[in-house]
Design an enzyme around this catalytic site. Structure first.
Site, PDB file in Angstrom:
ATOM      1  N   HIS A  77      -6.307  -1.314   6.729  1.00  0.00           N
ATOM      2  CA  HIS A  77      -6.312  -2.104   7.984  1.00  0.00           C
ATOM      3  C   HIS A  77      -7.577  -2.414   8.457  1.00  0.00           C
ATOM      4  CE1 HIS A  77      -2.184  -1.570   7.409  1.00  0.00           C
ATOM      5  NE2 HIS A  77      -1.941  -0.707   8.082  1.00  0.00           N
ATOM      6  N   THR A 109      -5.429 -13.838  27.718  1.00  0.00           N
ATOM      7  CA  THR A 109      -4.142 -13.315  27.325  1.00  0.00           C
ATOM      8  C   THR A 109      -3.135 -14.117  26.869  1.00  0.00           C
ATOM      9  OG1 THR A 109      -4.703 -11.246  28.907  1.00  0.00           O
ATOM     10  CG2 THR A 109      -2.357 -11.367  27.860  1.00  0.00           C
ATOM     11  N   GLY A 119      -2.002 -10.335   8.587  1.00  0.00           N
ATOM     12  CA  GLY A 119      -1.086 -11.353   8.996  1.00  0.00           C
ATOM     13  C   GLY A 119      -1.002 -11.381  10.584  1.00  0.00           C
ATOM     14  N   LYS A 120      -1.773 -10.596  11.126  1.00  0.00           N
ATOM     15  CA  LYS A 120      -1.432 -10.457  12.662  1.00  0.00           C
ATOM     16  C   LYS A 120      -2.399 -11.654  13.279  1.00  0.00           C
ATOM     17  CE  LYS A 120      -0.412  -5.631  13.278  1.00  0.00           C
ATOM     18  NZ  LYS A 120       0.903  -5.821  13.915  1.00  0.00           N
ATOM     19  N   ASP A 170      -1.601  -6.173   2.975  1.00  0.00           N
ATOM     20  CA  ASP A 170      -2.080  -5.453   4.101  1.00  0.00           C
ATOM     21  C   ASP A 170      -1.544  -6.243   5.377  1.00  0.00           C
ATOM     22  OD1 ASP A 170      -3.310  -4.388   6.311  1.00  0.00           O
ATOM     23  OD2 ASP A 170      -5.128  -4.044   5.026  1.00  0.00           O
ATOM     24  N   HIS A 171      -0.402  -5.726   5.956  1.00  0.00           N
ATOM     25  CA  HIS A 171       0.181  -6.739   6.805  1.00  0.00           C
ATOM     26  C   HIS A 171      -0.875  -6.970   8.104  1.00  0.00           C
ATOM     27  CE1 HIS A 171       1.043  -2.502   8.873  1.00  0.00           C
ATOM     28  NE2 HIS A 171       1.118  -3.402  10.089  1.00  0.00           N
ATOM     29  N   LYS A 212       0.758  -1.260   0.073  1.00  0.00           N
ATOM     30  CA  LYS A 212      -0.092  -0.096  -0.005  1.00  0.00           C
ATOM     31  C   LYS A 212       0.898   1.184  -0.025  1.00  0.00           C
ATOM     32  CE  LYS A 212      -0.659   0.421   5.044  1.00  0.00           C
ATOM     33  NZ  LYS A 212      -0.261   1.767   5.131  1.00  0.00           N
TER      34      LYS A 212
END
Length: 356
Positions: free
Chosen positions: A162, A323, A103-104, A99-100, A70
């Site tokens: 994003h 968590t 990948g999260k 779009d990184h 991008k």
């Protein structure tokens, strides 16, 4: 690692330089040679670069794939123009619009949470959910990169890629399979159901300096960055309310919020449920929320009402908390780009944006 790297200097539009690049690659290639081109370059040179790749650099013995970073254009017209250009040169399976955020870990977890758990599926709709808020916050300003940022602004930089991709994953229908095209087909259906955004549904802002801050960077406003054009009206904060006109989400606001120089670093999806009908606790309850924390400290937690411990029968809000750093102490979460580049190597386009 550095020993296996090599560098070739050349211009973006000189065919002779690209032939030199091909010769350098050929010296290192064995029988079957795959070639991956990553366009981490100014968008203004995407067209000449890709034309040269097509003319000179396609692999004769293996696959050729192109990663496009991008911003993918500056508006609908320039984006469509670039898309048309690329589609004339390459097949869709050769193009990887990266779009990184896709990948999260927690963004990828949205599909698993939604479609792998019966507890969420029946309530994931307008009957139970009051609102969905997708937030991206950075605690720092442009830090000398204002010249680049000012060309695009926070909407192009964060919101329309994003946050919109996260919205698609949160709102889409269950795909037939987990194949890339089945997932991307459902994303496209969501986007088609969203009416054009009106200015009355947006709030834009630009950060100012805090003269009382202990941090030198925080004392500077956006317009005080020497790399920012004088008098710029470029937004560094944006909030927008989107509606999805379909059976599942009719009437549920999807709120997208993003900004620089805010009070914390955070990216999350917050699904707020409606009030419990037939309240028997005299207004002592608050709405349940499911929160997917993308960064920092990846986590999933649900805010629920419970009785306070002991003799009393008062209610209090508490959290069912997953968590990751506590539950998966020895797990290594790969970086987003690490995952996505590996996906390109193996030819999986699940987490990449399709032309439509």
């Amino acid at each position: 690692f550095w020993a296996i790297n090599s560098y070739v200097a050349g211009s973006y539009d000189n065919e002779e330089d690209f032939h030199h690049l091909v010769n350098q690659m050929a010296e290192k290639e064995k029988d079957c040679a795959n070639r991956l081109f990553y366009l981490a370059l100014p968008p203004s040179v995407f067209k000449p670069i890709t034309s040269m790749i097509k003319a000179c650099c396609m692999s004769p013995t293996g696959w050729t794939r192109v990663i496009v970073e991008k911003p993918f254009g500056k508006d609908s017209a320039s984006s469509a123009d670039l898309s048309d250009h690329l589609q004339k040169l390459f097949k869709e399976e050769q193009l990887y619009r990266i779009d990184h955020y896709l990948g999260k870990e927690m963004v990828q977890n949205l599909i698993s949470l939604r479609f792998g758990n019966m507890i969420f599926g029946p309530t994931w709709n307008r009957d139970s959910i009051a609102s969905v808020t997708i937030t991206f916050k950075e605690p720092f300003g442009t830090q000398g990169r204002g010249g680049y940022f000012d060309e695009f602004g926070i909407i192009r930089d964060v919101m329309q890629n994003h946050l919109l991709q996260i919205l698609c994953l949160a709102a889409m229908e269950k795909p037939v399979t987990t194949s890339p095209d089945d997932i991307r087909n459902e994303k496209v259906k969501v986007l088609k159901a969203i009416p054009s955004l009106s200015l009355s549904s947006c709030v834009l802002g630009q950060y100012c300096g805090d003269p009382d801050s202990d941090h030198p960077d925080a004392r500077l406003g956006y317009l005080e960055d020497p790399t920012v054009p004088e008098g710029s009206s470029c937004p560094t904060f944006a909030a927008a309310v989107l509606k999805i006109n379909n059976e599942r989400w009719d009437g549920v606001p999807f709120m997208l919020k993003c900004g620089k120089a805010l009070d914390e670093r955070k990216a999350e999806v917050r699904i707020q449920y409606k009030d419990v009908p037939g309240d028997i606790f005299n207004g002592g309850t608050v709405r349940n929320e499911l929160v997917i924390r993308v960064q920092p400290d990846e986590s999933v937690y649900v805010k629920v009402m419970t009785k306070t411990p002991g003799m009393s029968f008062n209610l209090q809000e508490t959290e069912l908390d997953l968590t990751y750093k506590s539950r998966y102490k020895d797990a290594r979460l790969p970086e987003a780009y690490e995952r996505l580049i590996l996906d390109v190597f193996v030819g999986s386009q699940m987490h990449f944006v399709r032309s439509d």
